[in-house]
Design a protein around this motif. Structure first.
Motif, PDB file in Angstrom:
ATOM      1  N   ARG A   2       0.826  -1.205   0.000  1.00 33.63           N
ATOM      2  CA  ARG A   2       0.000   0.000   0.000  1.00 33.63           C
ATOM      3  C   ARG A   2       0.865   1.262   0.000  1.00 33.63           C
ATOM      4  O   ARG A   2       0.599   2.215  -0.736  1.00 33.63           O
ATOM      5  CB  ARG A   2      -0.937  -0.010   1.205  1.00 33.63           C
ATOM      6  CG  ARG A   2      -2.124   0.914   1.064  1.00 33.63           C
ATOM      7  CD  ARG A   2      -3.243   0.496   2.004  1.00 33.63           C
ATOM      8  NE  ARG A   2      -2.818   0.392   3.377  1.00 33.63           N
ATOM      9  CZ  ARG A   2      -3.059  -0.671   4.175  1.00 33.63           C
ATOM     10  NH1 ARG A   2      -3.726  -1.711   3.711  1.00 33.63           N
ATOM     11  NH2 ARG A   2      -2.645  -0.682   5.423  1.00 33.63           N
ATOM     12  N   GLY A   3       1.915   1.277   0.810  1.00 33.79           N
ATOM     13  CA  GLY A   3       2.802   2.438   0.854  1.00 33.79           C
ATOM     14  C   GLY A   3       3.523   2.648  -0.458  1.00 33.79           C
ATOM     15  O   GLY A   3       3.621   3.770  -0.960  1.00 33.79           O
ATOM     16  N   VAL A   9      11.271   2.567   1.137  1.00 37.87           N
ATOM     17  CA  VAL A   9      11.028   2.498   2.587  1.00 37.87           C
ATOM     18  C   VAL A   9       9.556   2.688   2.939  1.00 37.87           C
ATOM     19  O   VAL A   9       9.195   2.641   4.116  1.00 37.87           O
ATOM     20  CB  VAL A   9      11.870   3.556   3.334  1.00 37.87           C
ATOM     21  CG1 VAL A   9      13.356   3.297   3.144  1.00 37.87           C
ATOM     22  CG2 VAL A   9      11.514   4.969   2.866  1.00 37.87           C
ATOM     23  N   ALA A  10       8.713   2.914   1.932  1.00 37.15           N
ATOM     24  CA  ALA A  10       7.309   3.274   2.191  1.00 37.15           C
ATOM     25  C   ALA A  10       6.558   2.220   2.987  1.00 37.15           C
ATOM     26  O   ALA A  10       5.657   2.554   3.768  1.00 37.15           O
ATOM     27  CB  ALA A  10       6.587   3.542   0.874  1.00 37.15           C
ATOM     28  N   ASP A  11       6.898   0.935   2.814  1.00 33.54           N
ATOM     29  CA  ASP A  11       6.224  -0.132   3.561  1.00 33.54           C
ATOM     30  C   ASP A  11       7.117  -0.744   4.636  1.00 33.54           C
ATOM     31  O   ASP A  11       6.737  -1.721   5.277  1.00 33.54           O
ATOM     32  CB  ASP A  11       5.736  -1.221   2.593  1.00 33.54           C
ATOM     33  CG  ASP A  11       4.572  -0.743   1.738  1.00 33.54           C
ATOM     34  OD1 ASP A  11       3.542  -0.353   2.315  1.00 33.54           O
ATOM     35  OD2 ASP A  11       4.705  -0.744   0.503  1.00 33.54           O
ATOM     36  N   ARG A  12       8.292  -0.179   4.814  1.00 34.26           N
ATOM     37  CA  ARG A  12       9.208  -0.664   5.854  1.00 34.26           C
ATOM     38  C   ARG A  12       9.229   0.256   7.062  1.00 34.26           C
ATOM     39  O   ARG A  12       9.418  -0.202   8.193  1.00 34.26           O
ATOM     40  CB  ARG A  12      10.627  -0.788   5.278  1.00 34.26           C
ATOM     41  CG  ARG A  12      10.738  -1.810   4.153  1.00 34.26           C
ATOM     42  CD  ARG A  12      12.157  -1.934   3.652  1.00 34.26           C
ATOM     43  NE  ARG A  12      12.266  -2.893   2.558  1.00 34.26           N
ATOM     44  CZ  ARG A  12      13.391  -3.235   1.954  1.00 34.26           C
ATOM     45  NH1 ARG A  12      14.541  -2.681   2.355  1.00 34.26           N
ATOM     46  NH2 ARG A  12      13.400  -4.107   0.975  1.00 34.26           N
ATOM     47  N   ALA A  49       3.174  10.238   2.185  1.00 33.41           N
ATOM     48  CA  ALA A  49       2.935   9.483   3.416  1.00 33.41           C
ATOM     49  C   ALA A  49       1.575   9.841   4.027  1.00 33.41           C
ATOM     50  O   ALA A  49       0.835   8.960   4.475  1.00 33.41           O
ATOM     51  CB  ALA A  49       4.053   9.748   4.425  1.00 33.41           C
ATOM     52  N   TYR A  50       1.206  11.120   4.021  1.00 37.35           N
ATOM     53  CA  TYR A  50      -0.070  11.462   4.656  1.00 37.35           C
ATOM     54  C   TYR A  50      -1.258  11.077   3.789  1.00 37.35           C
ATOM     55  O   TYR A  50      -2.337  10.777   4.315  1.00 37.35           O
ATOM     56  CB  TYR A  50      -0.109  12.925   5.100  1.00 37.35           C
ATOM     57  CG  TYR A  50      -0.590  13.963   4.117  1.00 37.35           C
ATOM     58  CD1 TYR A  50      -1.909  13.999   3.665  1.00 37.35           C
ATOM     59  CD2 TYR A  50       0.272  14.973   3.687  1.00 37.35           C
ATOM     60  CE1 TYR A  50      -2.351  14.979   2.786  1.00 37.35           C
ATOM     61  CE2 TYR A  50      -0.157  15.952   2.816  1.00 37.35           C
ATOM     62  CZ  TYR A  50      -1.462  15.952   2.363  1.00 37.35           C
ATOM     63  OH  TYR A  50      -1.893  16.932   1.501  1.00 37.35           O
ATOM     64  N   HIS A  51      -1.099  11.070   2.469  1.00 34.34           N
ATOM     65  CA  HIS A  51      -2.204  10.611   1.623  1.00 34.34           C
ATOM     66  C   HIS A  51      -2.493   9.124   1.890  1.00 34.34           C
ATOM     67  O   HIS A  51      -3.653   8.705   1.929  1.00 34.34           O
ATOM     68  CB  HIS A  51      -1.887  10.842   0.150  1.00 34.34           C
ATOM     69  CG  HIS A  51      -2.197  12.229  -0.318  1.00 34.34           C
ATOM     70  ND1 HIS A  51      -3.478  12.651  -0.588  1.00 34.34           N
ATOM     71  CD2 HIS A  51      -1.395  13.307  -0.538  1.00 34.34           C
ATOM     72  CE1 HIS A  51      -3.459  13.918  -0.960  1.00 34.34           C
ATOM     73  NE2 HIS A  51      -2.207  14.347  -0.934  1.00 34.34           N
ATOM     74  N   THR A  52      -1.440   8.346   2.052  1.00 39.69           N
ATOM     75  CA  THR A  52      -1.618   6.940   2.424  1.00 39.69           C
ATOM     76  C   THR A  52      -2.231   6.839   3.814  1.00 39.69           C
ATOM     77  O   THR A  52      -3.203   6.116   4.034  1.00 39.69           O
ATOM     78  CB  THR A  52      -0.263   6.204   2.435  1.00 39.69           C
ATOM     79  OG1 THR A  52       0.484   6.550   1.279  1.00 39.69           O
ATOM     80  CG2 THR A  52      -0.460   4.696   2.477  1.00 39.69           C
ATOM     81  N   TYR A  53      -1.658   7.588   4.731  1.00 43.02           N
ATOM     82  CA  TYR A  53      -1.999   7.511   6.149  1.00 43.02           C
ATOM     83  C   TYR A  53      -3.458   7.840   6.425  1.00 43.02           C
ATOM     84  O   TYR A  53      -4.179   7.070   7.082  1.00 43.02           O
ATOM     85  CB  TYR A  53      -1.082   8.478   6.895  1.00 43.02           C
ATOM     86  CG  TYR A  53      -1.037   8.334   8.398  1.00 43.02           C
ATOM     87  CD1 TYR A  53      -0.673   7.122   8.987  1.00 43.02           C
ATOM     88  CD2 TYR A  53      -1.306   9.416   9.228  1.00 43.02           C
ATOM     89  CE1 TYR A  53      -0.584   7.005  10.364  1.00 43.02           C
ATOM     90  CE2 TYR A  53      -1.216   9.311  10.594  1.00 43.02           C
ATOM     91  CZ  TYR A  53      -0.866   8.102  11.166  1.00 43.02           C
ATOM     92  OH  TYR A  53      -0.778   7.984  12.528  1.00 43.02           O
ATOM     93  N   THR A  66       0.259   2.266  11.597  1.00 40.97           N
ATOM     94  CA  THR A  66      -0.551   1.562  10.588  1.00 40.97           C
ATOM     95  C   THR A  66       0.254   0.576   9.734  1.00 40.97           C
ATOM     96  O   THR A  66      -0.329  -0.183   8.968  1.00 40.97           O
ATOM     97  CB  THR A  66      -1.200   2.569   9.628  1.00 40.97           C
ATOM     98  OG1 THR A  66      -0.166   3.268   8.901  1.00 40.97           O
ATOM     99  CG2 THR A  66      -2.054   3.584  10.358  1.00 40.97           C
ATOM    100  N   ARG A  67       1.552   0.563   9.834  1.00 46.24           N
ATOM    101  CA  ARG A  67       2.384  -0.202   8.891  1.00 46.24           C
ATOM    102  C   ARG A  67       2.070  -1.689   8.922  1.00 46.24           C
ATOM    103  O   ARG A  67       2.031  -2.303   9.975  1.00 46.24           O
ATOM    104  CB  ARG A  67       3.883   0.003   9.216  1.00 46.24           C
ATOM    105  CG  ARG A  67       4.817  -0.690   8.231  1.00 46.24           C
ATOM    106  CD  ARG A  67       6.268  -0.340   8.536  1.00 46.24           C
ATOM    107  NE  ARG A  67       6.696  -0.936   9.797  1.00 46.24           N
ATOM    108  CZ  ARG A  67       7.207  -2.165   9.911  1.00 46.24           C
ATOM    109  NH1 ARG A  67       7.342  -2.941   8.841  1.00 46.24           N
ATOM    110  NH2 ARG A  67       7.591  -2.631  11.085  1.00 46.24           N
TER     111      ARG A  67
END
Length: 467
Positions: free
Chosen positions: A159-160, A336-339, A389-393, A459-460
């Motif tokens: 997702r990230g 690093v988006a999903d780590r 990051a905040y759009h995902t979050y 949320t990760r």
């Protein structure tokens, strides 16, 4: 081995089946298609700064108190832009919860493209502001719908990364706007003023959107949350067949612990009950301040540089160089988006933008071009990391049945903040110069980092239904 033999027979829930999908070419193609719509929305937002300069150069806009209603025309243009975005996100985002992600994706893009085309035909400040306002309503609806759409279609493991790749594609519009503005403003092409050509480009989106729409499935999570389980199963089965064919292997077993979302529409007040109330309040404060920092830099940089003695042409040239950061930086952040935990990516991005934003205040017409470009690119990269990051979050923090409504509600505060921050920045620029504006922008980013660090949940790696 046939496709029917490859597919897993057990389907404990729509959510579990989606989250077990491997990221194949088809999955990434969905990311690209959704990003197509957002490309034109980011184009519209990025357009504010160079378009304002073009309108000033042609005499349609005026600086300071000589503008419309005795106010700065650039500040008014930015205010109506974000006023429309505010109405779109607050007043119309809930439509995507009622009617579905796919139809709203289509209608909002056509709405925006046609209104922007009409704006390009205007010759008065009030006409331009009016149609900019109408176009921005469509943009506000579209961005929320796309974020929810993407979060619901993507498997949790990527997702990230999906949002990072989507952000990269979306922000390809930034260098496009900067390059076109540098080439077209000031001046004419084929007898048409340069700023009008900038406004005509989004019409391409209206032409292509029908082709994109045919290739996009409705969100199975949305269908399931509205009690349309058979349709959700049919749509998801089609996605599974495509993925299974591409992998040539049995799909991983679904995680039985992931439960189905509750069926039927959820009441709006649910965002004000635990655990969502704390998230809602934190995101409201976050959006009020991130707008001052993010759009203060994005929308005002050319004007701030001109106020420091840098020519319009050179200022727009700097914009072209710096605009390369937003589409390139997310590709690096995808690693690093999903780590890394999403909240800490937001904090890091905000602090990077704050520190190097202050460094920009020391730049003058005699500053080294390479040094300026590096510092400016670091500010843009920090903003980019915070943004993706905040759009995902924020899309992860609310349940499917009210996701668009809740995201639209909290996101609307960024738009409302931007309506007034344009006038605030104009006032600070007049009173304390560009240094005062850069201090204001950096201070806002420090507030952003503090709020998310203290109040943001983790949320990760979690399924949307577990967050």
């Amino acid at each position: 081995m046939g496709v029917s033999e490859i597919l897993t027979t057990q389907t404990p829930s729509i959510a579990a089946r989606l989250d077990r999908l491997p990221p194949t070419r088809y999955v990434w193609s969905l990311v690209a298609l959704l990003s197509f719509g957002a490309f034109f929305e980011i184009y519209d937002i990025t357009l504010s700064a160079p378009l304002s300069l073009g309108l000033l150069a042609t005499g349609i806009f005026h600086q300071g108190a000589r503008g419309l209603f005795g106010l700065s025309d650039q500040a008014s243009f930015i205010a109506v832009t974000f006023g429309g975005l505010w109405i779109g996100t607050l007043g119309f985002s809930a439509v995507a919860d009622r009617l579905g992600r796919r139809p709203i994706f289509t209608v909002a893009l056509i709405w925006y493209a046609l209104a922007t085309l009409v704006m390009g035909l205007q010759s008065t400040a009030i006409g331009i502001d009016l149609w900019r306002f109408v176009a921005s309503i469509g943009v506000g609806v579209e961005l929320v719908a796309i974020d929810c759409y993407l979060a619901e279609l993507m498997p949790r493991a990527v997702r990230g990364r999906a949002f990072a790749v989507s952000t990269s594609i979306q922000f390809l519009s930034a260098p496009l706007v900067a390059l076109l503005a540098w080439w077209l403003i000031p001046g004419e092409r084929l007898g048409v003023t340069g700023w009008r050509w900038l406004a005509f480009v989004p019409a391409v989106g209206a032409v292509l959107v029908w082709w994109v729409r045919r290739a996009l499935p409705e969100s199975p999570r949305w269908l399931d949350s509205h009690g349309r389980s058979q349709e959700a199963d049919r749509v998801l089965a089609g996605i599974e067949r495509r993925v299974a064919t591409e992998t040539g292997r049995p799909l991983p077993a679904p995680d039985d612990a992931v439960s189905d979302p509750s069926h039927g529409p959820a009441a709006t007040p649910s965002m004000w009950r635990p655990p969502y109330r704390r998230r809602t309040i934190a995101l409201i404060v976050f959006h009020v301040f991130q707008t001052v920092g993010y759009y203060g830099f994005a929308n005002w940089l050319p004007t701030l540089l001109v106020s420091q003695g840098i020519t319009i042409t050179r200022s727009l040239g700097y914009g072209v160089a710096i605009a390369l950061a937003p589409p390139l930086a997310p590709l690096a952040f995808a690693l690093v988006a999903d780590r890394a935990e999403r909240k800490w990516l937001i904090v890091t991005g905000a602090l990077v933008a704050a520190v190097f934003g202050l460094a920009l205040s020391a730049m003058t017409q005699h500053s080294n071009f390479a040094l300026f470009t590096v510092i400016g690119a670091l500010v843009a990269a920090g903003n980019s990391l915070m943004s993706l990051a905040y759009h995902t979050y924020q899309s992860e923090l609310f349940p499917t049945a009210i996701r668009a409504r809740a995201v639209g509600f909290v996101y609307s505060f960024s738009r409302l903040s931007a309506v007034f921050s344009g006038y605030l920045i104009a006032a600070v620029l007049s009173a304390w110069g560009s240094v005062g504006v850069f201090v204001l922008i950096s201070g806002a980013m420090v507030v952003v980092a503090t709020v998310i660090a203290l109040f943001g949940p983790r949320t990760r790696g979690l399924a949307l239904e577990r967050i």
